[in-house]
Design an enzyme around this catalytic site. Structure first.
Site, short mmCIF file in Angstrom:
data_model
loop_
_atom_site.label_atom_id
_atom_site.label_comp_id
_atom_site.label_asym_id
_atom_site.label_seq_id
_atom_site.Cartn_x
_atom_site.Cartn_y
_atom_site.Cartn_z
N SER A 56 3.59 -51.76 42.71
CA SER A 56 2.26 -51.75 43.34
C SER A 56 2.29 -51.03 44.69
O SER A 56 1.28 -50.95 45.37
CB SER A 56 1.77 -53.20 43.53
N ASN B 291 4.57 -65.04 47.57
CA ASN B 291 3.26 -65.58 47.18
C ASN B 291 2.40 -65.96 48.40
O ASN B 291 1.21 -65.66 48.43
CB ASN B 291 3.44 -66.80 46.27
N THR C 200 -46.73 -52.20 45.19
CA THR C 200 -46.13 -53.11 44.21
C THR C 200 -46.17 -52.33 42.91
O THR C 200 -47.09 -51.51 42.71
CB THR C 200 -46.92 -54.43 44.07
N HIS C 201 -45.20 -52.52 42.04
CA HIS C 201 -45.10 -51.76 40.77
C HIS C 201 -45.09 -50.24 41.01
O HIS C 201 -45.53 -49.48 40.14
CB HIS C 201 -46.26 -52.10 39.83
N SER D 129 -28.69 -26.10 47.25
CA SER D 129 -28.31 -25.87 45.86
C SER D 129 -27.61 -24.54 45.77
O SER D 129 -27.94 -23.60 46.50
CB SER D 129 -29.58 -25.87 45.00
N LYS E 246 -33.94 -25.30 47.64
CA LYS E 246 -33.65 -26.73 47.58
C LYS E 246 -33.04 -27.30 48.85
O LYS E 246 -32.26 -26.66 49.53
CB LYS E 246 -32.67 -27.02 46.42
N ASN F 262 -31.52 -31.08 49.22
CA ASN F 262 -31.34 -32.27 48.39
C ASN F 262 -30.89 -33.50 49.18
O ASN F 262 -30.05 -33.38 50.08
CB ASN F 262 -30.33 -31.98 47.28
N GLU G 53 -28.44 -40.40 47.54
CA GLU G 53 -28.10 -40.43 46.11
C GLU G 53 -26.68 -40.94 45.90
O GLU G 53 -26.42 -41.75 45.00
CB GLU G 53 -28.24 -39.03 45.51
N TYR H 264 0.26 -69.16 41.50
CA TYR H 264 0.30 -67.70 41.53
C TYR H 264 0.64 -67.16 40.14
O TYR H 264 1.48 -67.71 39.42
CB TYR H 264 1.35 -67.20 42.53
N GLN I 26 -1.78 -59.45 41.33
CA GLN I 26 -1.48 -58.18 41.98
C GLN I 26 -2.64 -57.19 41.77
O GLN I 26 -2.82 -56.26 42.55
CB GLN I 26 -0.18 -57.63 41.38
N LYS J 234 -5.87 -56.09 44.41
CA LYS J 234 -5.92 -55.22 45.58
C LYS J 234 -6.77 -53.97 45.40
O LYS J 234 -7.58 -53.64 46.27
CB LYS J 234 -4.51 -54.85 46.01
N1 ARG Z 1 3.06 -57.61 44.75
C1 ARG Z 1 2.76 -58.98 44.48
C2 ARG Z 1 1.26 -59.21 44.50
O1 ARG Z 1 0.60 -58.47 45.11
C3 ARG Z 1 3.39 -59.84 45.53
C4 ARG Z 1 3.69 -61.21 45.08
C5 ARG Z 1 4.77 -61.20 44.08
N2 ARG Z 1 5.21 -62.50 43.77
C6 ARG Z 1 5.91 -62.72 42.70
N3 ARG Z 1 6.25 -63.95 42.52
N4 ARG Z 1 6.28 -61.78 41.86
O2 ARG Z 1 0.74 -60.12 43.91
#
Ligand code: ARG
Length: 463
Positions: free
Chosen positions: A24, A111, A156-157, A278, A284, A286, A291, A318, A323, A326
């Site tokens: 990751s 964790n 309205t509408h 454009s 144009k 725009n 948008e 956990y 993961q 993110k």
């Molecule tokens: N990269 C992991 C995450 O974002 C970190 C936690 C990993 N913990 C584990 N027990 N493998 O969730």
């Protein structure tokens, strides 16, 4: 290839495809400043309670500062074998400070570490969003103040309904963005709680001092239950829910700017600096900014869906699924901050075509309700008054006139209660200024709302 921290239990090397699949670092590397800040606080706490010595803590903290510098300068080398940003930093710390680095992870798990990083990151970003919302709200109020006598049709509408002040319309957006800001202020309270010390899931036998870590990292409180701490991302879901609602507001505002800047409406003109041309049609200009803002709304709502769906089937505590929290979170933060920023920059650049707005409010029988109200004030029950005004509209349509263009004799056919003063009641100014109910469009009411907003903005404290 770097040695895995869990190599003790394993006799085979991790397959390269697995390393690629589970890594990751490509996206969680953006957490590095928070990861390092959290690790420094953790070291200081370990020294305070005597788990490591002060000299060791100093070595670790200095080493972490050096690693941060490498990361700041973009010199850092990443590898799939170290999966995430947490392991990269710890491993690099080892090459810089040697054996003592192995003590950093005492009384901690990735964790609770990752929970801390996300909270620190999101706290920072939520404050940025709140600031951007403040700027946007100020821009909206300034435009309202500058145009506080401009009259436009209210819809309205998407059909012309009753005249309103353009400033009243703007202040409706102000209210929406104020509630959005409140939602972020509120979600921040639940993000701003310190999770470190939950360790893997059950807490730790070390004599750690969680309030001290909270104090070092400026958290007002620590989480109450170690399992909950590593298991949930509801604070992130809340942020994304608030972000989705805010984006829906931005999207609707954008839609209106697109409509208003069209030749069909011509209510506003967006500045050249905030529009694009454009490549084929020379005439144009725009409205690409609104948008794109409108278009980006789907991404943020999508991120909320992604995180909510990600979490829904997870048993305590956990799970590695988490993961996946993110990328949607980061994307939503990047998207909403960019959209708030560009919208706040664009609003002061709007030219208001007051004559066009006024002309649009003057045709289409926007005064029909006021004719009914006039009759009701003279004692005609409102339903009957409504019927009379409706008949007058039908008659005027047939003549190709507006209600206020009928002669007194023509309009009197619809009720004997009508007197010459009816025509005063049908003017735009009269219609606007009679609507003095709380929250209505009367000039004095709208000016008071603008003044109230100014006072409110000035009194808002920084989060
Ligand atoms: N990269 C992991 C995450 O974002 C970190 C936690 C990993 N913990 C584990 N027990 N493998 O969730």
């Amino acid at each position: 290839m770097a040695e895995k921290p869990w190599s003790g239990r394993f006799s085979e090397k991790t397959d390269a495809a697995v390393e690629r699949f589970t890594a990751s670092h490509a996206y969680d590397r953006r957490l590095y400043p928070y990861d390092i800040e959290g690790s420094m606080a953790h070291c200081r706490m370990l020294a305070k309670v005597g788990v490591i010595t002060t000299a060791e803590a100093d070595q670790l903290v200095n080493g972490l500062a050096d690693v941060k510098q490498e990361l700041d300068q973009g010199e850092f080398v990443f590898s799939d074998s170290l999966e995430d940003i947490h392991m990269h930093i710890e491993s690099r710390l080892g090459t810089r400070v040697g054996e003592v680095a192995k003590k950093l992870h005492t009384a901690r798990s990735r964790n609770d570490q990752v929970a801390l990083d996300i909270r620190l990151y999101l706290r920072h970003e939520t404050r940025r969003v709140i600031d951007l919302l403040k700027t946007l709200r100020s821009a909206v109020v300034a435009l309202a103040e500058k145009n506080d006598d401009v009259i436009m049709p209210g819809y309205t509408h998407t059909q012309r309904a009753q005249p309103v002040l353009f400033a009243h319309h703007l202040m409706a957006w102000y209210e929406m963005f104020t509630r959005d800001q409140d939602r972020f202020v509120d979600s921040l309270k639940r993000t701003n709680v310190m999770p470190l010390g939950a360790a893997a899931l059950a807490g730790t036998p070390y004599p750690i001092d969680r309030p001290y870590v909270a104090q070092l990292l400026d958290f007002p409180a620590v989480t109450a239950n170690s399992m909950d701490t590593v298991a949930d991302r509801d604070f992130a879901m809340e942020f994304l829910a608030a972000a989705s609602i805010c984006m829906v507001h931005l999207s609707r505002l954008s839609e209106e700017l697109v409509l208003w800047s069209s030749s069909e409406f011509s209510f506003i003109t967006l500045s050249d600096a905030f529009t694009t041309g454009s490549s084929i049609m020379p005439q144009k200009k725009n409205p690409d900014i609104p948008e794109i803002v409108r278009g980006k709304t789907g991404r943020v709502v999508g991120s909320l869906m992604a995180l909510i769906t990600l979490m829904k089937g997870l048993p305590m505590t956990y799970n590695r699924d988490m993961q996946e929290d993110k990328e949607p979170l980061f994307d939503a933060v990047d998207t909403i901050t960019a959209c708030l920023d560009i919208t706040a920059r664009m609003i002061p650049e709007i030219t208001v075509n007051r004559e066009k707005m006024r002309a649009a409010a003057a045709v289409g029988f926007l005064n029909a309700t006021d004719m009914a109200d006039y009759l009701a004030a003279k004692g005609v029950p409102f339903r009957q008054a409504h019927e009379c005004a409706g008949k007058a509209v039908a008659f005027a349509l047939g003549k190709g006139k507006e209600l206020d263009q009928l002669s007194l004799d023509e309009i009197r056919q619809f009720s004997s209660r009508i007197e010459p003063d009816i025509f005063d009641h049908l003017t735009l100014e009269h219609m606007i200024n009679r609507r003095q109910s709380i929250g209505g469009t009367a000039t004095a009411t709208v000016r008071a709302a603008i003044a109230g907003a100014r006072t409110h903005l000035a009194s808002e404290k920084t989060e």
